[in-house]
Design a protein around this motif. Structure first.
Motif, PDB file in Angstrom:
ATOM      1  N   LYS A   1       0.828  -1.206   0.000  1.00  0.00           N
ATOM      2  CA  LYS A   1       0.000   0.000   0.000  1.00  0.00           C
ATOM      3  C   LYS A   1       0.862   1.256   0.000  1.00  0.00           C
ATOM      4  O   LYS A   1       2.087   1.185   0.049  1.00  0.00           O
ATOM      5  N   ASN A   2       0.222   2.391  -0.016  1.00  0.00           N
ATOM      6  CA  ASN A   2       0.907   3.667  -0.125  1.00  0.00           C
ATOM      7  C   ASN A   2       1.846   3.940   1.044  1.00  0.00           C
ATOM      8  O   ASN A   2       1.698   3.406   2.131  1.00  0.00           O
ATOM      9  N   ILE A   3       2.799   4.802   0.792  1.00  0.00           N
ATOM     10  CA  ILE A   3       3.793   5.214   1.769  1.00  0.00           C
ATOM     11  C   ILE A   3       3.200   6.346   2.599  1.00  0.00           C
ATOM     12  O   ILE A   3       2.558   7.243   2.054  1.00  0.00           O
ATOM     13  N   THR A   4       3.451   6.336   3.900  1.00  0.00           N
ATOM     14  CA  THR A   4       2.930   7.424   4.728  1.00  0.00           C
ATOM     15  C   THR A   4       3.825   8.652   4.609  1.00  0.00           C
ATOM     16  O   THR A   4       5.026   8.542   4.334  1.00  0.00           O
ATOM     17  N   LEU A   5       3.248   9.801   4.835  1.00  0.00           N
ATOM     18  CA  LEU A   5       4.003  11.047   4.817  1.00  0.00           C
ATOM     19  C   LEU A   5       5.041  11.044   5.935  1.00  0.00           C
ATOM     20  O   LEU A   5       6.146  11.565   5.770  1.00  0.00           O
ATOM     21  N   SER A   6       4.711  10.420   7.033  1.00  0.00           N
ATOM     22  CA  SER A   6       5.651  10.301   8.145  1.00  0.00           C
ATOM     23  C   SER A   6       6.911   9.544   7.721  1.00  0.00           C
ATOM     24  O   SER A   6       8.032   9.938   8.073  1.00  0.00           O
ATOM     25  N   THR A   7       6.751   8.480   6.960  1.00  0.00           N
ATOM     26  CA  THR A   7       7.899   7.722   6.461  1.00  0.00           C
ATOM     27  C   THR A   7       8.716   8.569   5.490  1.00  0.00           C
ATOM     28  O   THR A   7       9.945   8.580   5.555  1.00  0.00           O
ATOM     29  N   ILE A   8       8.051   9.302   4.619  1.00  0.00           N
ATOM     30  CA  ILE A   8       8.758  10.170   3.677  1.00  0.00           C
ATOM     31  C   ILE A   8       9.533  11.240   4.433  1.00  0.00           C
ATOM     32  O   ILE A   8      10.677  11.548   4.093  1.00  0.00           O
ATOM     33  N   LYS A   9       8.943  11.781   5.489  1.00  0.00           N
ATOM     34  CA  LYS A   9       9.631  12.797   6.303  1.00  0.00           C
ATOM     35  C   LYS A   9      10.889  12.215   6.936  1.00  0.00           C
ATOM     36  O   LYS A   9      11.950  12.854   6.944  1.00  0.00           O
ATOM     37  N   LYS A  10      10.816  10.999   7.457  1.00  0.00           N
ATOM     38  CA  LYS A  10      12.000  10.351   8.037  1.00  0.00           C
ATOM     39  C   LYS A  10      13.083  10.154   6.981  1.00  0.00           C
ATOM     40  O   LYS A  10      14.272  10.328   7.252  1.00  0.00           O
ATOM     41  N   ILE A  11      12.665   9.790   5.782  1.00  0.00           N
ATOM     42  CA  ILE A  11      13.622   9.602   4.692  1.00  0.00           C
ATOM     43  C   ILE A  11      14.257  10.941   4.314  1.00  0.00           C
ATOM     44  O   ILE A  11      15.471  11.029   4.123  1.00  0.00           O
ATOM     45  N   CYS A  12      13.461  11.987   4.248  1.00  0.00           N
ATOM     46  CA  CYS A  12      13.995  13.320   3.970  1.00  0.00           C
ATOM     47  C   CYS A  12      14.997  13.741   5.047  1.00  0.00           C
ATOM     48  O   CYS A  12      16.057  14.293   4.733  1.00  0.00           O
ATOM     49  N   ASP A  13      14.660  13.472   6.292  1.00  0.00           N
ATOM     50  CA  ASP A  13      15.588  13.791   7.382  1.00  0.00           C
ATOM     51  C   ASP A  13      16.904  13.033   7.198  1.00  0.00           C
ATOM     52  O   ASP A  13      17.986  13.588   7.416  1.00  0.00           O
TER      53      ASP A  13
END
Length: 80
Positions: A45-57
């Motif tokens: 399923k889709n990626i959460t924005l929280s996960t994307i934020k951690k990746i950006c960090d």
């Protein structure tokens, strides 16, 4: 291309640019390797924005920098 595919492609490109393996990305971001690998699995399923934020960090970039890329400029409309 949908949002999940574009997001996975953007992460792939950032990893290649920086010479970071997916396992290393998981360690840098504080995510499990299975979470990172699931991003690239089309059946998940889709990626959460929280996960994307951690990746950006982990990449030391902002969400704005992540999403300011041509991959996101011409996305197809998401229909449920």
């Amino acid at each position: 291309m949908n949002v999940k595919d574009a997001t996975a492609k953007r992460i792939e490109l950032l990893c290649k640019e920086r010479g970071i393996a997916y396992n290393e990305l998981a360690n840098i971001c504080g995510l499990t390797p299975s979470t990172v690998y699931s991003i690239f699995d089309s059946r998940r399923k889709n990626i959460t924005l929280s996960t994307i934020k951690k990746i950006c960090d982990g990449f030391e970039i902002t969400l704005g920098e992540f999403f300011t890329h041509p991959l996101f400029d011409a996305l197809e409309q998401e229909i449920r």
